[in-house]
Design a protein around this motif. Structure first.
Motif, PDB file in Angstrom:
ATOM      1  N   THR A 464       0.858  -1.236   0.079  1.00 55.18           N
ATOM      2  CA  THR A 464       0.012   0.114  -0.041  1.00 55.18           C
ATOM      3  C   THR A 464       1.048   1.237   0.040  1.00 55.18           C
ATOM      4  O   THR A 464       1.744   1.343   0.688  1.00 55.18           O
ATOM      5  N   GLN A 465       0.430   2.280  -0.787  1.00 52.05           N
ATOM      6  CA  GLN A 465       1.258   3.430  -0.926  1.00 52.05           C
ATOM      7  C   GLN A 465       1.061   4.274   0.131  1.00 52.05           C
ATOM      8  O   GLN A 465       1.677   5.479   0.447  1.00 52.05           O
ATOM      9  N   ARG A 466       0.358   4.121   1.259  1.00 53.34           N
ATOM     10  CA  ARG A 466       0.428   4.814   2.391  1.00 53.34           C
ATOM     11  C   ARG A 466       1.868   5.069   2.953  1.00 53.34           C
ATOM     12  O   ARG A 466       2.593   3.952   2.888  1.00 53.34           O
ATOM     13  N   PRO A 467       2.327   6.159   3.314  1.00 54.84           N
ATOM     14  CA  PRO A 467       3.640   6.572   3.579  1.00 54.84           C
ATOM     15  C   PRO A 467       4.088   5.747   4.893  1.00 54.84           C
ATOM     16  O   PRO A 467       3.588   5.647   5.940  1.00 54.84           O
ATOM     17  N   VAL A 468       5.380   5.416   4.667  1.00 55.14           N
ATOM     18  CA  VAL A 468       5.882   4.861   5.957  1.00 55.14           C
ATOM     19  C   VAL A 468       6.626   6.011   6.856  1.00 55.14           C
ATOM     20  O   VAL A 468       7.077   7.015   6.340  1.00 55.14           O
ATOM     21  N   THR A 469       6.322   5.768   8.136  1.00 56.16           N
ATOM     22  CA  THR A 469       6.837   6.599   9.276  1.00 56.16           C
ATOM     23  C   THR A 469       8.100   6.294   9.595  1.00 56.16           C
ATOM     24  O   THR A 469       8.383   5.180  10.145  1.00 56.16           O
ATOM     25  N   ASP A 470       9.186   7.404   9.544  1.00 61.66           N
ATOM     26  CA  ASP A 470      10.499   6.890  10.009  1.00 61.66           C
ATOM     27  C   ASP A 470      10.365   7.288  11.668  1.00 61.66           C
ATOM     28  O   ASP A 470       9.838   8.261  11.972  1.00 61.66           O
ATOM     29  N   VAL A 471      11.131   6.288  12.153  1.00 57.85           N
ATOM     30  CA  VAL A 471      11.063   6.466  13.873  1.00 57.85           C
ATOM     31  C   VAL A 471      12.704   5.996  14.274  1.00 57.85           C
ATOM     32  O   VAL A 471      13.298   5.456  13.600  1.00 57.85           O
ATOM     33  N   GLY A 472      12.862   6.703  15.547  1.00 52.96           N
ATOM     34  CA  GLY A 472      14.020   6.202  16.084  1.00 52.96           C
ATOM     35  C   GLY A 472      13.937   4.948  16.924  1.00 52.96           C
ATOM     36  O   GLY A 472      12.596   4.336  16.991  1.00 52.96           O
ATOM     37  N   ALA A 473      14.954   4.178  17.431  1.00 51.02           N
ATOM     38  CA  ALA A 473      14.792   2.962  17.940  1.00 51.02           C
ATOM     39  C   ALA A 473      14.072   3.168  19.403  1.00 51.02           C
ATOM     40  O   ALA A 473      13.379   2.100  19.694  1.00 51.02           O
ATOM     41  N   ALA A 474      14.319   4.248  19.932  1.00 54.31           N
ATOM     42  CA  ALA A 474      13.668   4.323  21.453  1.00 54.31           C
ATOM     43  C   ALA A 474      12.471   5.127  21.022  1.00 54.31           C
ATOM     44  O   ALA A 474      12.882   6.510  20.401  1.00 54.31           O
ATOM     45  N   LEU A 475      11.206   4.983  21.147  1.00 58.32           N
ATOM     46  CA  LEU A 475      10.160   5.647  20.670  1.00 58.32           C
ATOM     47  C   LEU A 475       9.236   5.747  21.999  1.00 58.32           C
ATOM     48  O   LEU A 475       8.772   4.976  22.546  1.00 58.32           O
ATOM     49  N   GLU A 476       8.814   7.133  22.270  1.00 52.77           N
ATOM     50  CA  GLU A 476       7.676   7.439  23.128  1.00 52.77           C
ATOM     51  C   GLU A 476       6.562   7.427  22.537  1.00 52.77           C
ATOM     52  O   GLU A 476       6.205   8.539  21.670  1.00 52.77           O
ATOM     53  N   LEU A 477       5.656   6.516  22.751  1.00 48.11           N
ATOM     54  CA  LEU A 477       4.227   6.473  21.955  1.00 48.11           C
ATOM     55  C   LEU A 477       3.264   7.211  22.836  1.00 48.11           C
ATOM     56  O   LEU A 477       3.110   6.879  24.226  1.00 48.11           O
ATOM     57  N   THR A 478       2.469   8.216  22.240  1.00 45.34           N
ATOM     58  CA  THR A 478       1.389   8.900  23.051  1.00 45.34           C
ATOM     59  C   THR A 478       0.210   8.824  22.287  1.00 45.34           C
ATOM     60  O   THR A 478       0.220   9.411  21.091  1.00 45.34           O
ATOM     61  N   ILE A 479      -0.883   8.338  23.014  1.00 45.84           N
ATOM     62  CA  ILE A 479      -2.195   8.579  22.405  1.00 45.84           C
ATOM     63  C   ILE A 479      -2.914   9.455  23.010  1.00 45.84           C
ATOM     64  O   ILE A 479      -3.087   9.793  24.305  1.00 45.84           O
ATOM     65  N   THR A 480      -3.350  10.665  22.188  1.00 42.80           N
ATOM     66  CA  THR A 480      -4.016  11.762  22.874  1.00 42.80           C
ATOM     67  C   THR A 480      -5.645  11.771  22.904  1.00 42.80           C
ATOM     68  O   THR A 480      -6.022  11.129  21.950  1.00 42.80           O
ATOM     69  N   PHE A 481      -6.371  12.146  24.237  1.00 47.16           N
ATOM     70  CA  PHE A 481      -7.390  11.915  24.125  1.00 47.16           C
ATOM     71  C   PHE A 481      -8.112  13.055  24.904  1.00 47.16           C
ATOM     72  O   PHE A 481      -7.560  13.262  26.149  1.00 47.16           O
ATOM     73  N   ALA A 482      -9.042  13.587  24.766  1.00 46.92           N
ATOM     74  CA  ALA A 482      -9.689  14.670  25.549  1.00 46.92           C
ATOM     75  C   ALA A 482     -11.326  14.227  25.569  1.00 46.92           C
ATOM     76  O   ALA A 482     -11.732  13.941  24.562  1.00 46.92           O
ATOM     77  N   PRO A 483     -12.166  14.282  26.663  1.00 47.38           N
ATOM     78  CA  PRO A 483     -13.294  14.095  26.837  1.00 47.38           C
ATOM     79  C   PRO A 483     -14.159  15.248  25.856  1.00 47.38           C
ATOM     80  O   PRO A 483     -13.791  16.153  25.772  1.00 47.38           O
ATOM     81  N   GLY A 570      16.287   8.875  14.024  1.00 44.82           N
ATOM     82  CA  GLY A 570      14.603   9.080  13.636  1.00 44.82           C
ATOM     83  C   GLY A 570      14.089   9.685  14.740  1.00 44.82           C
ATOM     84  O   GLY A 570      14.755   9.761  16.097  1.00 44.82           O
ATOM     85  N   PRO A 571      12.881  10.225  14.664  1.00 42.90           N
ATOM     86  CA  PRO A 571      11.955  10.952  15.790  1.00 42.90           C
ATOM     87  C   PRO A 571      11.897  10.037  16.784  1.00 42.90           C
ATOM     88  O   PRO A 571      11.774   8.763  16.659  1.00 42.90           O
ATOM     89  N   GLY A 572      11.758  10.490  18.116  1.00 43.84           N
ATOM     90  CA  GLY A 572      11.907   9.501  19.261  1.00 43.84           C
ATOM     91  C   GLY A 572      10.368   9.747  19.806  1.00 43.84           C
ATOM     92  O   GLY A 572      10.195   9.117  20.993  1.00 43.84           O
ATOM     93  N   GLU A 573       9.427  10.113  19.182  1.00 47.65           N
ATOM     94  CA  GLU A 573       8.304  10.550  19.492  1.00 47.65           C
ATOM     95  C   GLU A 573       7.044  10.106  18.510  1.00 47.65           C
ATOM     96  O   GLU A 573       7.301  10.622  17.422  1.00 47.65           O
ATOM     97  N   LEU A 574       6.012   9.188  18.677  1.00 52.80           N
ATOM     98  CA  LEU A 574       5.083   9.128  17.829  1.00 52.80           C
ATOM     99  C   LEU A 574       3.573   9.447  18.859  1.00 52.80           C
ATOM    100  O   LEU A 574       3.406   8.862  19.525  1.00 52.80           O
ATOM    101  N   VAL A 575       2.902  10.503  18.055  1.00 53.77           N
ATOM    102  CA  VAL A 575       1.761  10.819  18.516  1.00 53.77           C
ATOM    103  C   VAL A 575       0.659  10.367  17.564  1.00 53.77           C
ATOM    104  O   VAL A 575       0.577  10.859  16.725  1.00 53.77           O
TER     105      VAL A 575
END
Length: 581
Positions: A464-483, A570-575
């Motif tokens: 699939t042509q969906r873009p690949v996300t470049d990331v670093g080996a250590a990655l801080e994953l954050t899911i944002t949510f506000a009620p 690579g970026p160390g954060e994925l939001v």
């Protein structure tokens, strides 16, 4: 900081008289729905949004931005058919090159973005279950913009397409009837929301309504039918029900489902987009496409049970309770095996002896049209599977417009027929087992194909042509949510959030995998593996802020399958935004 909404760019428009721009829509709220028509979650959101569209008919314009996953979905003719098939009643931007998708940094199907009357982004949501949040936000913002004079209500730019009248409309499945039942074939006619009985010549004998896009039908053995009082079972996909049907009279009864889509935490009284049904091992087996699971129903006792799958979307073999599926669409019993067309992984799989096995298919984003050894062969979103007299398997390779044949013993895939319009199911002609009757869904007909010599097609392979996300080996994953406005995260009775992280291949994740309740997590990826797909599933519950113990609570949930590549520096954060302003 306020963010100006990027302009809407693509190949063309459907469901409107001409091109639209955000400038044209200034003065009204605009809700962008990034979707693709293979995606069951996107289809759920179409239904979720209908009440919001009606409530704010003058203040809000919904625009579908079609951002395809599969090659076939980039075909403008196929897109136009899908817009009709799924009852999309708002303008649709055709974005085959993902230009607008990338401008809005979408990472998941579906993604919703709300733009205010001044042209600024005010909220973004990923996944399902956000209609009430959008409703609550609009209830707050509409009066504000009306008071400021920035809201200018108007008519909808939607223009309905012309629809051709046909006996069948997007038929999804069919089964031959035994003699004496008043007709030759029972058809799940999804486009007409009916089950149709045809005679041996193909003429309509009876139409049975009351369904919402039924996609699957099966017959019960005569002795079981006599015992339970109905002889056919219908998978009512958009109605989130399974029905029993008495063919001779057209009488129906609900066997499972209360008409409401199952969400995390619900009981088995609710279903989620049942796509097919089959009689196997003294049970009705249900392809629960909306949950990526297989369920069973005992017609004698009414007991409903989860038979296989974790609700994670992907391709993972193993014991039934641990396997992953991806919008399983069609089932075909074969002795002690149950064959499965697993559409989103473009896979042919089967259940046997308590485990799931894959014959063709490698993952969510790899597909194509290639014959040859099964470990190298490729499908593109297959929706149908049929056992042939010689023990081989016919697969309706829907998005390739083909019927393919898998010689299981030899481990070879070949092609029986091409140039079909979205074949979605097939059955053997009882009067001539040398003929396969194919449900050619986008051509609105049943087509007969001789089971002659098969050919070999080199075809193509595609990721699939969906873009690949470049990331670093250590990655801080954050899911944002506000009620949503007027609601809060309520954890009085336990954690209100959940986060699951997995990967394909599993070796991509050195640490940080598994299930937890925090929406942030540190994960470590293996640079030696290099690339793969990060599977992230998040959910959050919000409840009325002032409702006490009787507060109404709602679930927000999304699964992301994100192609990633581990790179130095690579970026160390994925939001990832689950939802909120």
């Amino acid at each position: 900081m306020r963010v100006r909404a990027p302009e809407l760019l693509g190949r063309g428009w459907l469901n409107t008289a001409g091109e639209l721009s955000l400038r044209d829509l200034r003065g009204r709220f605009v809700l962008l729905d990034f979707w693709t028509f293979c995606c069951i979650n996107c289809l759920h959101v179409l239904d979720e949004l209908r009440p919001v569209e009606e409530t704010y008919a003058e203040e809000l314009v919904v625009i579908g931005v079609h951002s395809p996953k599969f090659v076939h979905e980039a075909d403008p003719v196929a897109l136009a058919a899908a817009v009709e098939r799924y009852g999309v009643h708002h303008p649709v931007l055709d974005d085959p090159d993902l230009v607008t998708w990338q401008a809005y940094t979408a990472r998941a199907w579906p993604t919703l973005v709300l733009v205010d009357p001044e042209g600024y982004v005010v909220a973004q949501y990923a996944g399902e279950g956000h209609a009430h949040a959008i409703d609550a936000l609009l209830a707050e913002l509409v009066p504000q913009h009306r008071e400021r004079g920035t809201l200018q209500p108007g008519d909808s730019p939607y223009v309905a397409p012309e629809v051709e009248a046909t006996d069948l409309r997007f038929p999804a499945a069919a089964v031959p009837l035994p003699g004496g039942d008043g007709g030759g074939v029972l058809v799940a006619d999804a486009g007409h929301d009916e089950v149709v009985v045809l005679d041996a010549e193909g003429a309509v004998v009876r139409r049975i309504g009351g369904f919402r896009e039924p996609n699957g039908v099966c017959l019960l053995p005569a002795e079981v039918a006599a015992e339970v009082g109905y002889d056919a079972v219908v998978a009512d996909t958009v109605g989130h029900r399974v029905w029993g049907l008495e063919i001779a009279t057209g009488a129906t009864r609900v066997l499972a489902g209360d008409g409401t889509q199952w969400m995390q935490g619900d009981s088995l009284e609710r279903l989620s987009s049942p796509w097919d049904v089959a009689w196997w091992q003294e049970r009705i087996w249900i392809a629960m496409a909306g949950l990526h699971q297989l369920w069973t129903l005992d017609p004698r006792t009414g007991e409903v049970a989860v038979a296989a799958g974790t609700t994670n979307e992907g391709l993972l073999d193993g014991p039934l309770a641990e396997a992953w599926f991806a919008q399983t669409s069609r089932l075909a019993p074969d002795g002690d095996r149950l064959w499965i067309a697993d559409s989103e992984t473009s896979a042919l799989r089967y259940v046997q002896d308590g485990a799931v096995h894959t014959v063709v298919g490698s993952g969510l984003f790899d597909f194509g049209f290639r014959d040859g050894p099964v470990d190298q062969a490729l499908f593109q979103h297959p929706l149908g599977v049929t056992v042939l007299p010689d023990g081989s398997i016919a697969v309706c390779d829907t998005y390739n417009g083909a019927v393919r044949r898998v010689d299981v013993a030899a481990g070879e895939l070949s092609t029986l027929a091409r140039d079909l319009a979205e074949p979605s199911a097939a059955y053997l002609d009882p009067a001539d087992p040398g003929v396969l009757v194919v449900v050619e869904s986008a051509a609105h007909r049943l087509e007969r194909i001789a089971l002659g010599a098969a050919s070999s097609v080199d075809g193509f392979s595609h990721t699939t042509q969906r873009p690949v996300t470049d990331v670093g080996a250590a990655l801080e994953l954050t899911i944002t949510f506000a009620p949503p406005p007027g609601q809060k995260v309520d954890d009085r009775f336990g954690p209100a959030t959940q986060l699951i992280v997995e990967a394909t291949p599993p070796s991509l994740l050195r640490s940080g995998d598994g299930r937890g309740t925090d929406l942030t997590r540190t994960i470590v990826l293996d640079p030696a593996v290099g690339d793969g797909v990060l599977h992230v599933a998040a959910r959050a519950a919000s409840c009325d802020a002032d409702g006490g113990e009787g507060a109404a609570c709602r679930m927000h949930q999304q699964d992301w399958g994100i192609p990633v590549r581990v790179v130095a520096e690579g970026p160390g954060e994925l939001v990832l935004p689950l939802g909120g302003v």
